[in-house]
Design a protein around this motif. Sequence first.
Motif, mmCIF file in Angstrom:
data_model
loop_
_atom_site.group_PDB
_atom_site.id
_atom_site.type_symbol
_atom_site.label_atom_id
_atom_site.label_comp_id
_atom_site.label_asym_id
_atom_site.label_seq_id
_atom_site.Cartn_x
_atom_site.Cartn_y
_atom_site.Cartn_z
ATOM 1 N N LEU A 78 1.092 -1.335 -0.040
ATOM 2 C CA LEU A 78 0.126 0.036 -0.553
ATOM 3 C C LEU A 78 0.995 1.530 -0.090
ATOM 4 N N TYR A 79 2.039 0.826 0.947
ATOM 5 C CA TYR A 79 2.861 2.133 0.692
ATOM 6 C C TYR A 79 3.867 2.534 -0.389
ATOM 7 N N THR A 80 4.249 1.497 -0.680
ATOM 8 C CA THR A 80 4.989 1.392 -1.573
ATOM 9 C C THR A 80 4.693 1.202 -3.288
ATOM 10 N N GLY A 81 3.644 0.671 -3.501
ATOM 11 C CA GLY A 81 2.929 0.802 -5.006
ATOM 12 C C GLY A 81 3.923 -1.119 -5.965
ATOM 13 N N GLN A 82 4.774 -1.308 -4.953
ATOM 14 C CA GLN A 82 5.390 -2.568 -5.846
ATOM 15 C C GLN A 82 5.158 -4.102 -5.729
ATOM 16 N N ARG A 83 5.412 -4.538 -7.211
ATOM 17 C CA ARG A 83 5.180 -5.447 -7.237
ATOM 18 C C ARG A 83 5.122 -6.817 -6.362
ATOM 19 N N ARG A 84 4.435 -7.843 -6.032
ATOM 20 C CA ARG A 84 4.554 -9.027 -5.384
ATOM 21 C C ARG A 84 6.457 -9.536 -5.347
ATOM 22 N N LYS A 99 -4.412 5.674 -4.556
ATOM 23 C CA LYS A 99 -4.624 6.825 -2.896
ATOM 24 C C LYS A 99 -3.807 8.039 -3.594
ATOM 25 N N LEU A 100 -2.559 7.828 -3.921
ATOM 26 C CA LEU A 100 -0.921 8.817 -4.410
ATOM 27 C C LEU A 100 -2.479 10.094 -5.496
ATOM 28 N N GLU A 101 -2.680 9.367 -5.735
ATOM 29 C CA GLU A 101 -3.740 10.483 -6.829
ATOM 30 C C GLU A 101 -4.958 11.123 -5.867
ATOM 31 N N GLU A 102 -5.470 10.529 -5.761
ATOM 32 C CA GLU A 102 -6.904 10.855 -4.813
ATOM 33 C C GLU A 102 -6.062 11.862 -3.576
ATOM 34 N N ALA A 103 -4.480 11.516 -3.641
ATOM 35 C CA ALA A 103 -3.608 12.992 -2.716
ATOM 36 C C ALA A 103 -3.314 13.856 -3.465
ATOM 37 N N GLY A 104 -3.826 14.026 -4.626
ATOM 38 C CA GLY A 104 -3.664 14.790 -5.022
ATOM 39 C C GLY A 104 -1.959 15.037 -5.762
ATOM 40 N N CYS A 105 -1.742 13.836 -5.446
ATOM 41 C CA CYS A 105 -0.281 13.529 -6.799
ATOM 42 C C CYS A 105 -0.710 13.988 -7.923
ATOM 43 N N SER A 106 0.664 14.089 -8.628
ATOM 44 C CA SER A 106 0.564 14.797 -10.301
ATOM 45 C C SER A 106 0.782 12.807 -10.595
ATOM 46 N N VAL A 107 1.100 13.099 -12.516
ATOM 47 C CA VAL A 107 1.291 11.346 -12.864
ATOM 48 C C VAL A 107 2.980 11.392 -12.458
ATOM 49 N N VAL A 108 3.362 12.401 -13.000
ATOM 50 C CA VAL A 108 5.769 12.057 -12.190
ATOM 51 C C VAL A 108 5.720 12.127 -11.032
ATOM 52 N N GLU A 109 4.737 11.812 -10.180
ATOM 53 C CA GLU A 109 5.098 11.841 -8.720
ATOM 54 C C GLU A 109 4.706 10.624 -9.105
ATOM 55 N N HIS A 143 -1.682 -7.383 -7.331
ATOM 56 C CA HIS A 143 -1.898 -6.175 -7.959
ATOM 57 C C HIS A 143 -2.539 -5.596 -8.382
ATOM 58 N N GLY A 144 -3.897 -5.690 -7.421
ATOM 59 C CA GLY A 144 -4.710 -4.571 -7.129
ATOM 60 C C GLY A 144 -4.224 -3.635 -6.080
ATOM 61 N N LEU A 145 -3.452 -3.860 -5.291
ATOM 62 C CA LEU A 145 -3.211 -3.317 -4.274
ATOM 63 C C LEU A 145 -2.201 -2.203 -4.674
ATOM 64 N N ARG A 146 -1.380 -2.707 -5.511
ATOM 65 C CA ARG A 146 -0.679 -1.237 -6.280
ATOM 66 C C ARG A 146 -0.987 -0.863 -7.154
ATOM 67 N N TYR A 147 -2.323 -1.365 -7.833
ATOM 68 C CA TYR A 147 -3.473 -0.302 -8.456
ATOM 69 C C TYR A 147 -4.124 0.678 -7.245
#
Length: 152
Positions: free
Chosen positions: A9-15, A108-118, A99-103
């Motif tokens: 959840l907090y790194t967005g990495q693959r299994r 969550k990053l997008e909802e927090a206002g992060c840009s695509v680059v971020e 993979h669903g947790l990666r999505y």
Amino acid sequence: MQTPVLLALYTGQRREDLVTMTWADYHGGIVRVAQNKTQERLDLPCHPKLREHLDNKRTGFGGTIVRAANGRPMTAGALSAALNRAMADIAEMPHRSWHGLRYLAAGKLEEAGCSVVEITSVIGHRTYQMAMQYISQRRAARAAIERLEAAG
């Protein structure tokens, strides 16, 4: 399962990347990741909730962070099987995947206002198009519900 779920959840990495993270990759405020699929090397700032969990979990033994109940390192397949068992034990829980947790992390990053680059700097995708695949569904769903609410 708490440790790998929080890492996902907090790194967005693959299994595959979750099961290869070692305690040497964790530096308190930073988690270093060498992505298996893309060979990207990432230094990810550690969210306070993840940092607190890892600080409380850390032992002096080193090795991989994600381990089975018996203390042995896990493979990506074993991690998926463990998640499937955990989900099956929760009444009415739909199937979830790593993979669903990666999505979810990207969303969550997008909802927090992060840009695509971020967002790409966290999940490690090299292209704008791939990052947009991770966040476009949530954007469209949010817009649809907003329109439905406005229509009464």
